[in-house]
Design a protein around this motif. Structure first.
Motif, PDB file in Angstrom:
ATOM      1  N   LYS A   1       9.230  17.005  48.158  1.00 19.89           N
ATOM      2  CA  LYS A   1       8.306  18.036  48.651  1.00 19.89           C
ATOM      3  C   LYS A   1       8.883  18.769  49.867  1.00 19.89           C
ATOM      4  O   LYS A   1       8.657  19.957  50.038  1.00 19.89           O
ATOM      5  CB  LYS A   1       6.973  17.398  49.057  1.00 19.89           C
ATOM      6  CG  LYS A   1       6.333  16.529  47.987  1.00 19.89           C
ATOM      7  CD  LYS A   1       5.623  17.321  46.938  1.00 19.89           C
ATOM      8  CE  LYS A   1       4.212  17.639  47.351  1.00 19.89           C
ATOM      9  NZ  LYS A   1       3.458  18.246  46.256  1.00 19.89           N
ATOM     10  N   SER A   2       9.562  18.023  50.741  1.00 22.68           N
ATOM     11  CA  SER A   2      10.140  18.645  51.946  1.00 22.68           C
ATOM     12  C   SER A   2      11.122  17.676  52.586  1.00 22.68           C
ATOM     13  O   SER A   2      11.196  16.508  52.189  1.00 22.68           O
ATOM     14  CB  SER A   2       9.035  19.003  52.948  1.00 22.68           C
ATOM     15  OG  SER A   2       8.420  17.816  53.408  1.00 22.68           O
ATOM     16  N   PHE A   3      11.858  18.177  53.562  1.00 22.86           N
ATOM     17  CA  PHE A   3      12.794  17.314  54.301  1.00 22.86           C
ATOM     18  C   PHE A   3      12.789  17.712  55.772  1.00 22.86           C
ATOM     19  O   PHE A   3      12.393  18.836  56.122  1.00 22.86           O
ATOM     20  CB  PHE A   3      14.211  17.414  53.706  1.00 22.86           C
ATOM     21  CG  PHE A   3      14.732  18.822  53.625  1.00 22.86           C
ATOM     22  CD1 PHE A   3      15.332  19.443  54.719  1.00 22.86           C
ATOM     23  CD2 PHE A   3      14.604  19.556  52.438  1.00 22.86           C
ATOM     24  CE1 PHE A   3      15.797  20.749  54.638  1.00 22.86           C
ATOM     25  CE2 PHE A   3      15.060  20.876  52.354  1.00 22.86           C
ATOM     26  CZ  PHE A   3      15.662  21.468  53.455  1.00 22.86           C
ATOM     27  N   HIS A   4      13.192  16.770  56.629  1.00 24.54           N
ATOM     28  CA  HIS A   4      13.391  17.110  58.047  1.00 24.54           C
ATOM     29  C   HIS A   4      14.454  16.200  58.625  1.00 24.54           C
ATOM     30  O   HIS A   4      14.729  15.128  58.070  1.00 24.54           O
ATOM     31  CB  HIS A   4      12.068  17.012  58.837  1.00 24.54           C
ATOM     32  CG  HIS A   4      11.604  15.599  59.049  1.00 24.54           C
ATOM     33  ND1 HIS A   4      10.804  14.938  58.135  1.00 24.54           N
ATOM     34  CD2 HIS A   4      11.845  14.711  60.055  1.00 24.54           C
ATOM     35  CE1 HIS A   4      10.568  13.711  58.568  1.00 24.54           C
ATOM     36  NE2 HIS A   4      11.198  13.543  59.730  1.00 24.54           N
ATOM     37  N   GLU A   5      15.033  16.637  59.748  1.00 26.49           N
ATOM     38  CA  GLU A   5      16.030  15.785  60.415  1.00 26.49           C
ATOM     39  C   GLU A   5      15.326  14.982  61.500  1.00 26.49           C
ATOM     40  O   GLU A   5      14.475  15.507  62.221  1.00 26.49           O
ATOM     41  CB  GLU A   5      17.154  16.649  60.988  1.00 26.49           C
ATOM     42  CG  GLU A   5      18.047  17.165  59.867  1.00 26.49           C
ATOM     43  CD  GLU A   5      19.265  17.979  60.322  1.00 26.49           C
ATOM     44  OE1 GLU A   5      20.234  18.031  59.551  1.00 26.49           O
ATOM     45  OE2 GLU A   5      19.224  18.569  61.429  1.00 26.49           O
ATOM     46  N   THR A   6      15.703  13.707  61.582  1.00 26.35           N
ATOM     47  CA  THR A   6      15.053  12.824  62.559  1.00 26.35           C
ATOM     48  C   THR A   6      15.875  12.829  63.852  1.00 26.35           C
ATOM     49  O   THR A   6      17.036  13.253  63.868  1.00 26.35           O
ATOM     50  CB  THR A   6      14.979  11.370  62.043  1.00 26.35           C
ATOM     51  OG1 THR A   6      16.324  10.865  61.970  1.00 26.35           O
ATOM     52  CG2 THR A   6      14.332  11.299  60.670  1.00 26.35           C
ATOM     53  N   THR A   7      15.273  12.298  64.910  1.00 23.13           N
ATOM     54  CA  THR A   7      16.000  12.234  66.190  1.00 23.13           C
ATOM     55  C   THR A   7      17.181  11.272  66.085  1.00 23.13           C
ATOM     56  O   THR A   7      18.144  11.377  66.836  1.00 23.13           O
ATOM     57  CB  THR A   7      15.054  11.775  67.316  1.00 23.13           C
ATOM     58  OG1 THR A   7      14.306  10.665  66.814  1.00 23.13           O
ATOM     59  CG2 THR A   7      14.113  12.894  67.743  1.00 23.13           C
ATOM     60  N   ALA A   8      17.099  10.339  65.121  1.00 19.99           N
ATOM     61  CA  ALA A   8      18.213   9.382  64.946  1.00 19.99           C
ATOM     62  C   ALA A   8      19.385  10.019  64.210  1.00 19.99           C
ATOM     63  O   ALA A   8      20.392   9.362  63.942  1.00 19.99           O
ATOM     64  CB  ALA A   8      17.706   8.165  64.191  1.00 19.99           C
ATOM     65  N   GLY A   9      19.254  11.272  63.856  1.00 14.58           N
ATOM     66  CA  GLY A   9      20.372  11.954  63.196  1.00 14.58           C
ATOM     67  C   GLY A   9      20.389  11.785  61.690  1.00 14.58           C
ATOM     68  O   GLY A   9      21.384  12.096  61.023  1.00 14.58           O
ATOM     69  N   GLU A  10      19.284  11.271  61.118  1.00 11.65           N
ATOM     70  CA  GLU A  10      19.198  11.136  59.657  1.00 11.65           C
ATOM     71  C   GLU A  10      18.409  12.317  59.079  1.00 11.65           C
ATOM     72  O   GLU A  10      17.734  13.039  59.813  1.00 11.65           O
ATOM     73  CB  GLU A  10      18.410   9.876  59.299  1.00 11.65           C
ATOM     74  CG  GLU A  10      19.123   8.583  59.545  1.00 11.65           C
ATOM     75  CD  GLU A  10      18.223   7.417  59.124  1.00 11.65           C
ATOM     76  OE1 GLU A  10      18.781   6.403  58.731  1.00 11.65           O
ATOM     77  OE2 GLU A  10      16.981   7.534  59.190  1.00 11.65           O
ATOM     78  N   VAL A  11      18.462  12.430  57.758  1.00 13.20           N
ATOM     79  CA  VAL A  11      17.573  13.372  57.090  1.00 13.20           C
ATOM     80  C   VAL A  11      16.519  12.540  56.346  1.00 13.20           C
ATOM     81  O   VAL A  11      16.861  11.565  55.670  1.00 13.20           O
ATOM     82  CB  VAL A  11      18.318  14.254  56.057  1.00 13.20           C
ATOM     83  CG1 VAL A  11      17.407  15.385  55.573  1.00 13.20           C
ATOM     84  CG2 VAL A  11      19.585  14.837  56.647  1.00 13.20           C
ATOM     85  N   ALA A  12      15.255  12.910  56.526  1.00 12.86           N
ATOM     86  CA  ALA A  12      14.172  12.213  55.808  1.00 12.86           C
ATOM     87  C   ALA A  12      13.643  13.152  54.735  1.00 12.86           C
ATOM     88  O   ALA A  12      13.402  14.335  54.997  1.00 12.86           O
ATOM     89  CB  ALA A  12      13.068  11.839  56.784  1.00 12.86           C
ATOM     90  N   VAL A  13      13.491  12.612  53.521  1.00 12.99           N
ATOM     91  CA  VAL A  13      13.006  13.442  52.405  1.00 12.99           C
ATOM     92  C   VAL A  13      11.656  12.887  51.940  1.00 12.99           C
ATOM     93  O   VAL A  13      11.540  11.712  51.590  1.00 12.99           O
ATOM     94  CB  VAL A  13      14.015  13.447  51.237  1.00 12.99           C
ATOM     95  CG1 VAL A  13      13.490  14.280  50.070  1.00 12.99           C
ATOM     96  CG2 VAL A  13      15.359  13.998  51.703  1.00 12.99           C
ATOM     97  N   HIS A  14      10.656  13.751  51.961  1.00 14.36           N
ATOM     98  CA  HIS A  14       9.309  13.344  51.557  1.00 14.36           C
ATOM     99  C   HIS A  14       9.147  13.611  50.065  1.00 14.36           C
ATOM    100  O   HIS A  14       9.302  14.753  49.625  1.00 14.36           O
ATOM    101  CB  HIS A  14       8.255  14.131  52.336  1.00 14.36           C
ATOM    102  CG  HIS A  14       8.343  13.896  53.799  1.00 14.36           C
ATOM    103  ND1 HIS A  14       7.558  12.973  54.462  1.00 14.36           N
ATOM    104  CD2 HIS A  14       9.170  14.424  54.746  1.00 14.36           C
ATOM    105  CE1 HIS A  14       7.891  12.964  55.735  1.00 14.36           C
ATOM    106  NE2 HIS A  14       8.862  13.829  55.939  1.00 14.36           N
ATOM    107  N   CYS A  15       8.833  12.554  49.324  1.00 11.33           N
ATOM    108  CA  CYS A  15       8.696  12.696  47.873  1.00 11.33           C
ATOM    109  C   CYS A  15       7.315  12.247  47.428  1.00 11.33           C
ATOM    110  O   CYS A  15       6.626  11.515  48.142  1.00 11.33           O
ATOM    111  CB  CYS A  15       9.729  11.821  47.163  1.00 11.33           C
ATOM    112  SG  CYS A  15      11.408  12.362  47.404  1.00 11.33           S
TER     113      CYS A  15
END
Ligand SMILES: Cc1cc2nc3c(=O)[nH]c(=O)nc-3n(C[C@H](O)[C@H](O)[C@H](O)COP(=O)(O)OP(=O)(O)OC[C@H]3O[C@@H](n4cnc5c(N)ncnc54)[C@H](O)[C@@H]3O)c2cc1C
Length: 544
Positions: A265-279
């Motif tokens: 559905k969407s993605f964002h970058e976290t403060t830890a430097g990862e990418v999180a993908v919402h599914c």
């Protein structure tokens, strides 16, 4: 919300872009995950016997089940959006399309695949490589592209002539398998071309056998095309390449994890430097989160554009949209009228023609099909004749009927061809719009006129020209264009999406130009390149 293990690289989509990006990334030993809608056909494929079309027509009492499907109304239902090529065995590609990918449009044909393997679960296998000048126009660096083209071709298996008048304009295929055998209808067209070569060359017209991702010899667990003329109905011998074959192979690798049934559905970058993908889990509706050091978007140009807009909650920008305009020309090869055709044949494109109409290094491309097994009765339905008379006429002309699918190039025209995200009643919707300027239409009609002249010279008498709604070629690109300068909803030449450090694009979203030649082999090569570069960057980084 369920949270899954993190990957080095997460890929969204299992089409040509996703499958080839994954294969390239896995080879580097990194942990690769893939989320995908990933529907497969469990309903029709096993019902289709491995027999020639004519034999099935004469002897199988159950043929209606798979030629027409369970619900005959669907065959003629335009709302289903199933083009002629999407036979019942391919319906799974669009089974949940309206629900998962809601769109609003009155002037664009938008086909989005929910299948494992993406749109290429039903593609026609026509393969082209682009010349350096075309790659430059697209915004792709030609550096090492030949290497990645070769890698992609080794995976999919391309059959092509060793030499052809079409080369190098449609590409070069140095390691190809022998070309497939064309049918009798097409042989006579080739003979007429050979006898008048000087005339055709003077008029900028070249003709040759189509380079195809179809095996003419065994390769690993895939066999040669059996010439059953059933290629739109079944994947007999797996001779026509489908990206799901690559995915199946990859799932045997310990560093690959495939997660079908997931809608990103969407993605964002976290403060830890990862990418999180919402599914969203399609079966349970549960939300699920996936994390990775790098995200590679391979959801197809339209859905990748939508994901970028949804992730930024951007409802006002309009993204550009490229798609090859296409015309269908039905023609009679008069010399074959009434002469029975050889039964053995494959159903996909037999010949490819290019027509250069100006000094611009831009071609019109035509693909020649001998139309027989592919829902012939649809033509009957469209004929302005009583059914009995229409049937008689079609039987008479069937051995000499040639259908040519003409493709034209496309360039950005953001005022005229665009997509935009809108809030819908239950979910976000994509609004798509496409129109052409009078100049663009006139140019195309001029190109058509020159092409028809060449068809006459080939002995093919055009009797019907169909100008489908824009989008019908299903060759989409250009939604997040390459740009040298950082700007929203565009892409760095490396494939990185501006505004993000760790999000890359592997499909045709960043293309600034769409050549008339089919785009998919270039998508595969580009995806391999992006994934190889992302992987080598990651290997030089300390893990989080
Ligand atoms: C009938 C037909 C014939 C064709 N013939 C040819 C041809 O002869 N030659 C040629 O070059 N091209 C051809 N094409 C076009 C070709 O299939 C496409 O260019 C190609 O498949 C695009 O690849 P892609 O990986 O970029 O996108 P897609 O194939 O669209 O794959 C996208 C994948 O992402 C998944 N996905 C999308 N959104 C999400 C999301 N939000 N969450 C999770 N997963 C998602 C989809 O389910 C799909 O698996 C044809 C297409 C069709 C339909």
């Amino acid at each position: 919300m369920d949270s899954s293990a993190a990957f080095d690289i997460l890929i969204i989509g299992s089409g040509p872009a996703g499958a080839h990006a994954a294969q390239s990334a896995i080879a580097s030993g990194l942990r690769v995950g893939m989320v995908d809608v990933g529907q497969t056909d469990t309903h029709y494929a096993h019902r289709v016997p491995s027999l020639p079309f004519t034999q099935i027509r004469q002897s199988d009492p159950k043929q209606k089940e798979y030629f027409l499907g369970d619900n005959i109304e669907e065959v003629f239902d335009k709302k289903r959006k199933a083009g002629t090529h999407l036979t019942p065995a391919r319906y799974h590609m669009i089974e949940k399309m309206d629900e998962l990918f809601p769109t609003r449009t009155h002037n664009f044909f938008c086909l989005q695949s929910c299948a494992q393997g993406g749109l290429a679960a039903g593609w026609g296998g026509n393969c082209f490589t682009y010349e350096d000048c075309e790659l430059k126009k697209i915004g792709l660096s030609s550096n090492r592209m030949r290497f990645f083209y070769d890698e992609a071709m080794a995976e999919i298996g391309v059959s092509a002539e060793p030499a052809s008048d079409l080369y190098p304009s449609v590409g070069t295929f140095p390691h190809a398998l022998p070309a497939l055998q064309i049918d009798t209808n097409t042989e006579s067209i080739v003979n007429r071309y050979s006898n008048n070569k000087e005339w055709f060359s003077r008029n900028g017209f070249c003709l040759g056998k189509s380079p195809l991702a179809v095996l003419s010899r065994r390769q690993d667990d895939r066999g040669p095309n059996p010439y059953f003329d059933m290629d739109f109905w079944a994947d007999i011998n797996r001779s026509v390449y489908r990206p799901r074959y690559t995915i199946e192979k990859l799932t045997r690798e310990p560093n690959f994890h495939y997660e079908p049934g997931m809608l990103a559905k969407s993605f964002h970058e976290t403060t830890a430097g990862e990418v999180a993908v919402h599914c969203q889990n399609i079966d349970t509706d549960h939300a699920q989160l996936f994390r990775a050091r790098r995200l590679i978007l391979a959801a197809g140009a339209i859905n990748t554009g939508k994901l970028a807009l949804a992730s930024a909650q951007a409802y006002s920008p309009r993204l550009p949209l490229l798609c090859n305009p296409n015309y269908w020309v039905a023609a009679l090869n008069w010399s074959q009228l009434g002469i029975p055709a050889r039964d053995e044949r494959y159903s996909l494109s037999q010949l490819t023609a290019t027509l250069r109409t100006s000094n611009d290094p831009d071609y019109v491309v035509g693909q020649f099909y001998s139309y027989r097994s592919l829902l012939f009765f649809r033509l009957l339905h469209d004929m302005p004749l009583p059914p009995a008379l229409g049937l008689l006429l079609l039987r008479l002309i069937s051995s000499s009927l040639t259908v040519i699918n003409m493709h034209f190039s496309d360039k950005p025209a953001p005022q005229h061809r665009w997509l935009q995200l809108k809030k819908g009643p239950t979910a976000d919707e994509l609004v798509l719009s496409a129109s052409y300027t009078p100049n663009e239409l006139t140019d195309r009609e001029n190109q058509l006129r020159k092409f028809l002249r060449c068809l006459f010279k080939l002995g093919c008498l055009p009797f019907r020209i169909v100008r489908p709604i824009h989008g019908a070629s299903i060759h989409y690109a250009g939604t997040l264009p390459f740009s040298e300068q950082e700007q929203p909803f565009s892409c760095h030449p490396s494939g990185r999406l501006y505004g993000y450090k760790n999000v890359y694009i592997a499909d045709s979203s960043p293309w600034r130009f769409l050549p008339s030649k089919g785009l998919t082999l270039t998508i595969m090569a580009q995806a391999r390149k992006v994934a190889a570069e992302v992987s080598s960057e990651l290997k030089n980084e300390t893990p989080l």
